[in-house]
Enzyme design. Structure first.
Site, PDB file in Angstrom:
ATOM      1  CE  LYS A  21      -2.414   0.908   3.997  1.00 43.91           C
ATOM      2  NZ  LYS A  21      -2.241   2.287   4.463  1.00 43.91           N
ATOM      3  NE  ARG A  26       6.467   6.666   0.903  1.00 43.91           N
ATOM      4  CZ  ARG A  26       5.586   6.468   1.896  1.00 43.91           C
ATOM      5  NH1 ARG A  26       4.521   5.723   1.708  1.00 43.91           N
ATOM      6  NH2 ARG A  26       5.785   7.027   3.092  1.00 43.91           N
ATOM      7  CG  ASP A 313       0.965   0.285   9.636  1.00 44.05           C
ATOM      8  OD1 ASP A 313       0.547   1.118  10.461  1.00 44.05           O
ATOM      9  OD2 ASP A 313       1.283   0.594   8.468  1.00 44.05           O
ATOM     10  NE  ARG A 344      -4.788   0.527  13.306  1.00 46.01           N
ATOM     11  CZ  ARG A 344      -4.133   0.668  12.172  1.00 46.01           C
ATOM     12  NH1 ARG A 344      -2.808   0.736  12.161  1.00 46.01           N
ATOM     13  NH2 ARG A 344      -4.790   0.726  11.032  1.00 46.01           N
ATOM     14  NE  ARG A 388      -2.071  -1.441   8.807  1.00 49.10           N
ATOM     15  CZ  ARG A 388      -1.778  -1.887   7.579  1.00 49.10           C
ATOM     16  NH1 ARG A 388      -1.867  -3.172   7.306  1.00 49.10           N
ATOM     17  NH2 ARG A 388      -1.397  -1.053   6.631  1.00 49.10           N
TER      18      ARG A 388
END
Ligand code: S3P
Length: 431
Positions: A21, A26, A313, A344, A388
Site C-alpha cells: 500500500k 508513492r 502497523d 488502536r 488492521r
C-alpha cells in the site's frame, strides 16, 4: 457487515499478499511529479491506493490500465492542475499527508477531504511545518480535514527535525521540499519507513545515529517503472497466524522485506517463531523474498519505543501473537497507535477483551498476559471499521473453541481486498 469465522485446526497452503500500500501510493504520486510516462506493475487494488490514484488523476495525471499494469503520464512539477472538485483521500492518511506536501510545494490550491475516520485524525503535525514553508492551510478546528491547501508567498526551504517518527510527515515535508530552489533538510532521529527517499534516490547523510535527508528542485524525479512488491504488513497476519495455530505451514510469496518495515520478523524470532526466508531479490529499489512459516511455541517479549515505527502497523497482530506466548509481553512507547484509523491501543484492548484475555492498557502501551493454551469460547469482535483491527480479530477468532463474529469485515479492503478469501483457502477446519 458481520463475518462468521470458524475455528481452524491449522493453516496450510500458499498465498501471495496484496501489493504494498505505501509503495503503491508513492509510485502514483511520484508518477504525477515525473513529466512523462511511468509503468507500474502490480499496483495495489486496495481502497487506499485507489483513492490516491483518483486524486492524482484530478491533479492532471493520465492513468491507463492494461491488465496488471498501470501507465501513468505525469504532469511534472510545473504542470500540476488545480482540481475541479475536492480530492477525496477516503480512509488514507498517507494520501492526505503526502498530497498536502505536493500542494504546498507546487502552490496549486485544492481541498483535501476524507471519510469519518480520516476526518478525525490530527493533521497538525503537517500543518505547522508546511505553514513554515509558506503554505496556507485552512483546517476544521485548525487541525482536522477537510484541509484547504494554498500558497501565496514564495516557498521557503526548511531545516526540520521530526518531532515524531512518522514516515507520512517525513514524506510530506520532503515532497514540498522538491519544489524549492534551496534544499529542505529533514532530520530523523528514530528511523521510520524509507520508501520515499529510496525510490526518489534522495541525498542522505547518517551522522551519530541521526539521518539527514534532503530534497530540492535539483532532484530529478525518475519514471516509476517497476513492480510493486507484496505488502509486508498484509503478510504479517499470516506470519502470526501460521506461528500460533498448531500444525500450520504457510508459504507467503513475493513479500516486500524493506528493513524499515520488518521489525516483526525479529520480534517473532526472538519469541521463538519458525520463519524461513528464501528467494531474496530486489524489485525497483526494494528487497523482496518468499517466507515459509511453521507453527512454533512462543515466549513473551518486550517491544521498546525505538523500534515501534518499524512495526507500527503490525502491533495489532503482534498483540495476538503475545496472547498465545508464554508469560508477559510488553509494548512500550506506542502512543502513536492512538492516532491511527482508530485509537488502536483502545481497539487492541477491546479485541483482547472479546477473547477473554488479561491485559493492562496504558497511555502509551499495553501489557498482555499470554499463554500458549489460552482458550475462549467464541468472540464478538467490534472491528472499529479499522482494517488492521478487523484482520487481527479474524486471526484471533481462528483460535476460539466455537464460531466467532467480526464486525465491519468489508473494511479489510482498505489494504487487503482478498483477505477473507485467503483465510478460507488456508484454513483447515477443526474437527
Ligand atoms: C505510512 C506510514 C505509517 C503507517 C501507515 C503508512 C506511510 O504512518 O502507519 O499505515 O505510507 O508512510 P505514520 O507515518 O503516521 O506513522
Amino acid at each position: 457487515m458481520i463475518k462468521k469465522i470458524s475455528p481452524a485446526q491449522s493453516l496450510r497452503g500458499s498465498i501471495t499478499p496484496p501489493s504494498d500500500k505505501s509503495i503503491s501510493q508513492r509510485a502514483a504520486i511520484f508518477s504525477l511529479l515525473h513529466e512523462g510516462s511511468s509503468v507500474i506493475k502490480n499496483y495495489s487494488e486496495a481502497e487506499d491506493p485507489q483513492s490516491t490514484l483518483s486524486c492524482i488523476e484530478q491533479l492532471g495525471a493520465k492513468v491507463d490500465r492494461w491488465g496488471d499494469k498501470l501507465q501513468i503520464t505525469g504532469t511534472g512539477r510545473n504542470g500540476i492542475q488545480r482540481p475541479y472538485e475536492d480530492l477525496d483521500c477516503g480512509n488514507s492518511g498517507t494520501a492526505m499527508r503526502l498530497l498536502s506536501g505536493v500542494l504546498a510545494g507546487s502552490g496549486v490550491q485544492a481541498k483535501l477531504c476524507g471519510d469519518e475516520s480520516l476526518s478525525n485524525r490530527t493533521m497538525k503535525r503537517i500543518i505547522e511545518p508546511l505553514e513554515s514553508m509558506g503554505a496556507h492551510i485552512l483546517a476544521r478546528n485548525s487541525e482536522f480535514a477537510p484541509l484547504m491547501v494554498s500558497r501565496n508567498e514564495p516557498l521557503r526551504a526548511i531545516d526540520y527535525t521530526l518531532p515524531i517518527p512518522s514516515a507520512q510527515l517525513k514524506s510530506c515535508i520532503l515532497l514540498a521540499g522538491l519544489f524549492g530552489k534551496e534544499p529542505t533538510r529533514v532530520v530523523e532521529t528514530v528511523p521510520s519507513r524509507d520508501h520515499t527517499e529510496r525510490i526518489l534516490g534522495l541525498k542522505q547523510q547518517k551522522i551519530e545515529g541521526e539521518t539527514y535527508i534532503y530534497s530540492s528542485l535539483d532532484d530529478e524525479i525518475p519514471a516509476q517503472n517497476y513492480t510493486v512488491p507484496g505488502d509486508f504488513s498484509a503478510a504479517s497476519f499470516w506470519i502470526v497466524a501460521g506461528s500460533v495455530i498448531p500444525g500450520s505451514e504457510i508459504l507467503i510469496r513475493n513479500v516486500g522485506l524493506n528493513p524499515s518495515r520488518t521489525a516483526l520478523l525479529n520480534i517473532l524470532r526472538r519469541m521463538g517463531a519458525n520463519i524461513e526466508i528464501g528467494n531474496q531479490r530486489t524489485e525497483g529499489s526494494e528487497p523482496v523474498g518468499d517466507l515459509v512459516i511453521r507453527s512454533a511455541s512462543l515466549t513473551g517479549t518486550r517491544i521498546e519505543q525505538d523500534i515501534i515505527p518499524n512495526c507500527i502497523d503490525e502491533l495489532p497482530i503482534l498483540s495476538v501473537a503475545m496472547l498465545f506466548a508464554k508469560g508477559e509481553s510488553i509494548i512500550m512507547g506506542a502512543g502513536e497507535l492512538r492516532h491511527k484509523e482508530t485509537d488502536r491501543l483502545m481497539a487492541i484492548g477491546e479485541m483482547l477483551d472479546s477473547a477473554s484475555a488479561t491485559y493492562q492498557e496504558y497511555e502509551e502501551g499495553i501489557i498482555i498476559k499470554g499463554s500458549p493454551d489460552h482458550k475462549y469460547r467464541s468472540g464478538l469482535f467490534k472491528g472499529f471499521s479499522d482494517h488492521r483491527i478487523i484482520m487481527a480479530s479474524a486471526i484471533l477468532a481462528l483460535k476460539a473453541n466455537k464460531e466467532s463474529h467480526v464486525m465491519d469485515y468489508e473494511k479489510a479492503a482498505v489494504s487487503y481486498p482478498g483477505f477473507f478469501e485467503d483465510l478460507a483457502s488456508l484454513s483447515v477446519a477443526g474437527s
